[in-house]
Motif scaffolding. Structure first.
Motif, PDB file in Angstrom:
ATOM      1  N   GLN A  34       0.823  -1.209   0.000  1.00  0.00           N
ATOM      2  CA  GLN A  34       0.000   0.000   0.000  1.00  0.00           C
ATOM      3  C   GLN A  34       0.858   1.261   0.000  1.00  0.00           C
ATOM      4  N   ASP A  35       2.138   1.134   0.416  1.00  0.00           N
ATOM      5  CA  ASP A  35       3.055   2.275   0.367  1.00  0.00           C
ATOM      6  C   ASP A  35       4.486   1.761   0.231  1.00  0.00           C
ATOM      7  N   TYR A  36       5.410   2.688   0.021  1.00  0.00           N
ATOM      8  CA  TYR A  36       6.803   2.320  -0.251  1.00  0.00           C
ATOM      9  C   TYR A  36       7.455   1.581   0.919  1.00  0.00           C
ATOM     10  N   ASN A  37       6.997   1.814   2.128  1.00  0.00           N
ATOM     11  CA  ASN A  37       7.577   1.151   3.302  1.00  0.00           C
ATOM     12  C   ASN A  37       7.474  -0.371   3.227  1.00  0.00           C
ATOM     13  N   GLU A  38       6.586  -0.891   2.408  1.00  0.00           N
ATOM     14  CA  GLU A  38       6.418  -2.332   2.278  1.00  0.00           C
ATOM     15  C   GLU A  38       7.394  -2.960   1.286  1.00  0.00           C
ATOM     16  N   ASP A  55       1.866  -6.551  -6.922  1.00  0.00           N
ATOM     17  CA  ASP A  55       0.658  -5.893  -7.419  1.00  0.00           C
ATOM     18  C   ASP A  55       0.597  -4.490  -6.819  1.00  0.00           C
ATOM     19  N   LEU A  56       0.852  -3.493  -7.644  1.00  0.00           N
ATOM     20  CA  LEU A  56       0.935  -2.112  -7.181  1.00  0.00           C
ATOM     21  C   LEU A  56      -0.315  -1.306  -7.505  1.00  0.00           C
ATOM     22  N   THR A  57      -1.407  -1.982  -7.856  1.00  0.00           N
ATOM     23  CA  THR A  57      -2.628  -1.286  -8.269  1.00  0.00           C
ATOM     24  C   THR A  57      -3.237  -0.446  -7.149  1.00  0.00           C
ATOM     25  N   GLY A  58      -2.930  -0.739  -5.902  1.00  0.00           N
ATOM     26  CA  GLY A  58      -3.464   0.034  -4.785  1.00  0.00           C
ATOM     27  C   GLY A  58      -2.607   1.223  -4.405  1.00  0.00           C
ATOM     28  N   MET A  59      -1.556   1.506  -5.181  1.00  0.00           N
ATOM     29  CA  MET A  59      -0.632   2.594  -4.858  1.00  0.00           C
ATOM     30  C   MET A  59      -0.783   3.752  -5.842  1.00  0.00           C
ATOM     31  N   SER A  60      -0.391   4.923  -5.394  1.00  0.00           N
ATOM     32  CA  SER A  60      -0.353   6.074  -6.313  1.00  0.00           C
ATOM     33  C   SER A  60       0.725   5.809  -7.365  1.00  0.00           C
ATOM     34  N   ASP A  61       0.640   6.502  -8.482  1.00  0.00           N
ATOM     35  CA  ASP A  61       1.630   6.320  -9.542  1.00  0.00           C
ATOM     36  C   ASP A  61       3.043   6.647  -9.061  1.00  0.00           C
TER      37      ASP A  61
END
Length: 101
Positions: A34-38, A55-61
């Motif tokens: 959900q964010d870069y920390n992951e 799967d990065l679909t839940g993240m901002s571009d």
């Protein structure tokens, strides 16, 4: 009843070229950060020798781009491979492992 398993060319190729511990080939880790920390989890499972679907679909571009940059460095440094399999979905493959569709 369990099916008899035969050794195909991909399995033979894997055993001949992969030098690390033999992971369960049926296991592919799917992560939906959900964010870069992951990014920590992506690195953890990839370094363990597991293919990772990111799967990065839940993240901002912007965050997704940063995570793709991290993954590209990780894959390059570990001599693996990275493929885009859908919009904002990537497959990270450890060195010496061949994944075929």
């Amino acid at each position: 009843m369990a099916e008899a398993r035969t050794s195909g060319p991909d399995e033979h190729e894997f055993s001949r070229t992969y030098t690390g511990p033999r992971p369960d080939l049926a296991l592919v880790k799917t992560l939906r950060p959900q964010d870069y920390n992951e990014a920590l989890y992506v690195g953890h499972f990839f370094r363990k020798g597991l293919p990772v679907v990111m799967d990065l679909t839940g993240m901002s571009d912007a965050d997704a781009k940063s995570l793709v940059d991290f993954a590209a460095g990780l894959v390059f440094g570990r001599r693996g491979d990275m493929d885009r399999i859908a919009h904002k979905v990537f497959l990270l493959v450890p060195h010496g492992m061949v994944i075929s569709a």
